[in-house]
Design a protein around this motif. Structure first.
Motif, PDB file in Angstrom:
ATOM      1  N   VAL A 174      -4.612   7.149   3.163  1.00 20.67           N
ATOM      2  CA  VAL A 174      -5.157   6.004   3.901  1.00 20.67           C
ATOM      3  C   VAL A 174      -6.643   6.190   4.178  1.00 20.67           C
ATOM      4  O   VAL A 174      -7.437   5.250   4.053  1.00 20.67           O
ATOM      5  CB  VAL A 174      -4.370   5.767   5.208  1.00 20.67           C
ATOM      6  N   LYS A 175      -7.024   7.402   4.542  1.00 18.72           N
ATOM      7  CA  LYS A 175      -8.450   7.680   4.776  1.00 18.72           C
ATOM      8  C   LYS A 175      -9.269   7.419   3.519  1.00 18.72           C
ATOM      9  O   LYS A 175     -10.374   6.861   3.588  1.00 18.72           O
ATOM     10  CB  LYS A 175      -8.633   9.131   5.228  1.00 18.72           C
ATOM     11  N   TYR A 176      -8.719   7.807   2.377  1.00 20.58           N
ATOM     12  CA  TYR A 176      -9.419   7.560   1.114  1.00 20.58           C
ATOM     13  C   TYR A 176      -9.535   6.063   0.847  1.00 20.58           C
ATOM     14  O   TYR A 176     -10.577   5.570   0.411  1.00 20.58           O
ATOM     15  CB  TYR A 176      -8.696   8.247  -0.040  1.00 20.58           C
ATOM     16  N   VAL A 177      -8.468   5.323   1.102  1.00 16.27           N
ATOM     17  CA  VAL A 177      -8.475   3.867   0.907  1.00 16.27           C
ATOM     18  C   VAL A 177      -9.578   3.231   1.746  1.00 16.27           C
ATOM     19  O   VAL A 177     -10.323   2.364   1.274  1.00 16.27           O
ATOM     20  CB  VAL A 177      -7.098   3.261   1.279  1.00 16.27           C
ATOM     21  N   TYR A 216      10.992   2.887   4.654  1.00 22.80           N
ATOM     22  CA  TYR A 216      10.182   4.059   4.987  1.00 22.80           C
ATOM     23  C   TYR A 216       8.874   3.712   5.704  1.00 22.80           C
ATOM     24  O   TYR A 216       8.037   4.585   5.910  1.00 22.80           O
ATOM     25  CB  TYR A 216       9.866   4.852   3.716  1.00 22.80           C
ATOM     26  N   LEU A 217       8.706   2.463   6.070  1.00 25.03           N
ATOM     27  CA  LEU A 217       7.465   2.041   6.715  1.00 25.03           C
ATOM     28  C   LEU A 217       7.193   2.809   7.994  1.00 25.03           C
ATOM     29  O   LEU A 217       6.096   3.332   8.205  1.00 25.03           O
ATOM     30  CB  LEU A 217       7.499   0.533   6.998  1.00 25.03           C
ATOM     31  N   GLU A 218       8.166   2.887   8.864  1.00 22.07           N
ATOM     32  CA  GLU A 218       7.961   3.575  10.144  1.00 22.07           C
ATOM     33  C   GLU A 218       7.687   5.059   9.928  1.00 22.07           C
ATOM     34  O   GLU A 218       6.825   5.645  10.592  1.00 22.07           O
ATOM     35  CB  GLU A 218       9.179   3.388  11.049  1.00 22.07           C
ATOM     36  N   LEU A 219       8.411   5.676   8.994  1.00 21.55           N
ATOM     37  CA  LEU A 219       8.245   7.101   8.731  1.00 21.55           C
ATOM     38  C   LEU A 219       6.801   7.441   8.356  1.00 21.55           C
ATOM     39  O   LEU A 219       6.224   8.401   8.879  1.00 21.55           O
ATOM     40  CB  LEU A 219       9.192   7.528   7.602  1.00 21.55           C
ATOM     41  N   TYR A 220       6.209   6.642   7.473  1.00 25.98           N
ATOM     42  CA  TYR A 220       4.864   6.936   6.981  1.00 25.98           C
ATOM     43  C   TYR A 220       3.768   6.429   7.916  1.00 25.98           C
ATOM     44  O   TYR A 220       2.780   7.131   8.167  1.00 25.98           O
ATOM     45  CB  TYR A 220       4.671   6.355   5.582  1.00 25.98           C
ATOM     46  N   TYR A 221       3.916   5.225   8.412  1.00 31.07           N
ATOM     47  CA  TYR A 221       2.854   4.659   9.254  1.00 31.07           C
ATOM     48  C   TYR A 221       2.801   5.286  10.635  1.00 31.07           C
ATOM     49  O   TYR A 221       1.808   5.142  11.349  1.00 31.07           O
ATOM     50  CB  TYR A 221       2.982   3.140   9.326  1.00 31.07           C
ATOM     51  N   SER A 222       3.842   6.014  11.009  1.00 29.66           N
ATOM     52  CA  SER A 222       3.793   6.738  12.283  1.00 29.66           C
ATOM     53  C   SER A 222       2.842   7.931  12.197  1.00 29.66           C
ATOM     54  O   SER A 222       2.497   8.524  13.225  1.00 29.66           O
ATOM     55  CB  SER A 222       5.197   7.217  12.674  1.00 29.66           C
ATOM     56  N   LEU A 246       0.828  -1.204   0.000  1.00 25.98           N
ATOM     57  CA  LEU A 246       0.000   0.000   0.000  1.00 25.98           C
ATOM     58  C   LEU A 246       0.869   1.263   0.000  1.00 25.98           C
ATOM     59  O   LEU A 246       0.587   2.218  -0.735  1.00 25.98           O
ATOM     60  CB  LEU A 246      -0.922   0.007   1.223  1.00 25.98           C
ATOM     61  N   LEU A 247       1.920   1.268   0.791  1.00 26.60           N
ATOM     62  CA  LEU A 247       2.827   2.410   0.811  1.00 26.60           C
ATOM     63  C   LEU A 247       3.514   2.570  -0.544  1.00 26.60           C
ATOM     64  O   LEU A 247       3.682   3.689  -1.042  1.00 26.60           O
ATOM     65  CB  LEU A 247       3.876   2.240   1.909  1.00 26.60           C
ATOM     66  N   SER A 248       3.886   1.467  -1.155  1.00 26.96           N
ATOM     67  CA  SER A 248       4.521   1.507  -2.470  1.00 26.96           C
ATOM     68  C   SER A 248       3.567   2.090  -3.522  1.00 26.96           C
ATOM     69  O   SER A 248       3.985   2.822  -4.415  1.00 26.96           O
ATOM     70  CB  SER A 248       4.965   0.101  -2.878  1.00 26.96           C
ATOM     71  N   ILE A 249       2.278   1.772  -3.395  1.00 28.47           N
ATOM     72  CA  ILE A 249       1.271   2.321  -4.306  1.00 28.47           C
ATOM     73  C   ILE A 249       1.178   3.837  -4.130  1.00 28.47           C
ATOM     74  O   ILE A 249       1.138   4.596  -5.105  1.00 28.47           O
ATOM     75  CB  ILE A 249      -0.105   1.668  -4.064  1.00 28.47           C
ATOM     76  N   TYR A 250       1.159   4.289  -2.892  1.00 28.73           N
ATOM     77  CA  TYR A 250       1.109   5.726  -2.584  1.00 28.73           C
ATOM     78  C   TYR A 250       2.320   6.442  -3.195  1.00 28.73           C
ATOM     79  O   TYR A 250       2.185   7.493  -3.845  1.00 28.73           O
ATOM     80  CB  TYR A 250       1.071   5.916  -1.072  1.00 28.73           C
ATOM     81  N   ASP A 301       0.661  17.671  -2.038  1.00 27.47           N
ATOM     82  CA  ASP A 301       0.203  18.041  -0.706  1.00 27.47           C
ATOM     83  C   ASP A 301      -0.567  16.917  -0.028  1.00 27.47           C
ATOM     84  O   ASP A 301      -0.945  17.039   1.136  1.00 27.47           O
ATOM     85  CB  ASP A 301      -0.688  19.287  -0.783  1.00 27.47           C
ATOM     86  N   LEU A 302      -0.811  15.852  -0.774  1.00 26.22           N
ATOM     87  CA  LEU A 302      -1.566  14.725  -0.222  1.00 26.22           C
ATOM     88  C   LEU A 302      -0.679  13.928   0.734  1.00 26.22           C
ATOM     89  O   LEU A 302       0.308  13.333   0.315  1.00 26.22           O
ATOM     90  CB  LEU A 302      -2.081  13.823  -1.340  1.00 26.22           C
ATOM     91  N   THR A 303      -1.027  13.904   1.993  1.00 26.61           N
ATOM     92  CA  THR A 303      -0.237  13.149   2.961  1.00 26.61           C
ATOM     93  C   THR A 303      -0.633  11.670   2.908  1.00 26.61           C
ATOM     94  O   THR A 303      -1.697  11.313   2.395  1.00 26.61           O
ATOM     95  CB  THR A 303      -0.466  13.668   4.389  1.00 26.61           C
TER      96      THR A 303
END
Length: 341
Positions: free
Chosen positions: A227-230, A301-307, A183-187, A220-222
């Protein structure tokens, strides 16, 4: 004229002396030339880089060919993966889910069927199927045309009846990846591939859903907004659809369940089982895998984004992919450790 014995001996010594001097002169001359030549600065002849790289590549490929995988061990692992899928399907009663044929690639000539999973070696296998479809590698490397369009020109999307007709006589496979890493890779892919028509249309939908006026840039999309959109969107129609729905392994009895984490061995198994080694050289495929792995760093980058997420958001996300986690034996525990609040 007669010469005395002493005169003859004297003349002999005189001639011998001259010959010795001549030989010594030639010897010292040869030594001088040898020293002079070998004391000259050596010429630095630069070979073409391509030739050097080719030699190195050939050496690596020979080493790779010598270290083949244990096909029997992989077959045992594949049996365990298929068994886990069967158990999960029985638990949730998902035997009637129909596969999304939009994502299937059917190569009837090579008796090969693949369910394309976005951001799970999909670009790599689009490239390989284009080679199987008859395109020259030199042509594909130019990147003039959209690889997916080239793929579908040779392998059109099948109907459900067409897919069912070939499955029983083909080697079928899908490649899975840890759900939230995918999912992060898709983003990341959406934000870096703005020129792609499909991506741009999807991005516009996300912007309109996420931002009231829809005028903000996708930059600008965080990740949290994504994730909210997903969570709030119709997940069955998106590239992040759970695999148990998209590829329907409860309905399609895949021969091979490959994983991105073990792709090096799994790809060789697929190629050898399908009998396409004459087209897709396993050593070359491994070399391409190793080269690609050096630039694939999503896991860093998992921790960076999922935090960025809170417990509630993460929990909803994990729930969406819970069946995939169980079916393909992944674990989402680490993501809860990334939450800061």
């Amino acid at each position: 004229m007669y010469y005395s014995l002493s005169q003859i001996y004297s003349n002999y010594l005189s001639r011998l002396g001259s010959l010795t001097k001549f030989l010594l002169f030639m010897l010292f001359t040869a030594i001088y030339i040898y020293v002079a030549i070998h004391s000259m600065p050596s010429r630095n002849v630069k070979r073409p880089t391509t030739s050097k790289n080719r030699n190195i590549t050939s050496k690596i490929m020979r080493q790779i060919e010598e270290n083949g995988v244990d096909l029997y061990a992989i077959e045992e692992e594949m049996a365990l993966r298929r068994e886990q899928i069967y158990t999960t399907c029985q638990t949730y009663k998902y035997e009637n889910i129909l596969p999304n044929t939009w994502e299937f690639v059917v190569d009837a000539h090579h008796s090969l069927v693949w369910c394309k999973v976005f951001k799970a070696a999909s670009s790599t296998w689009i490239y390989y199927f284009n080679i199987l479809g008859g395109y020259e590698e030199s042509y594909l490397r130019k990147g003039t045309y959209n690889p997916l369009k080239l793929l579908r020109s040779r392998f059109p999307r099948p109907t459900l009846s067409q897919l069912n007709a070939v499955l029983h006589s083909s080697l079928s496979f899908l490649i899975v990846r840890e759900p939230l890493e995918r999912l992060l890779s898709i983003y990341q892919s959406l934000k870096s591939s703005l020129k792609d028509k499909y991506n741009s249309e999807l991005i516009n939908k996300i912007k309109k859903h996420t931002f009231d006026d829809g005028n903000l840039s996708i930059n600008d999309l965080t990740f949290k907004q994504f994730v909210k959109y997903v969570i709030e969107s119709n997940i069955d129609e998106k590239p992040w659809t759970p695999l148990y729905k998209c590829c329907a392994p409860c309905t399609v009895n895949f021969t091979v369940i490959a994983k991105l984490e073990t792709l090096l061995e799994d790809q060789e198994y697929i190629i050898k089982r399908a009998g396409i080694e004459d087209i897709l050289n396993t050593a070359k495929v491994k070399l391409q895998y190793l080269a690609h792995k050096k630039v694939e760093h999503t896991s860093d980058y998992l921790e960076l984004y999922y935090s960025e997420l809170d417990f509630k958001l993460l929990n909803k996300l994990v729930e969406i992919y819970s069946v995939d986690y169980e079916m393909f034996q992944y674990n989402a525990t680490k993501y809860y450790n990334y939450i800061r609040y």
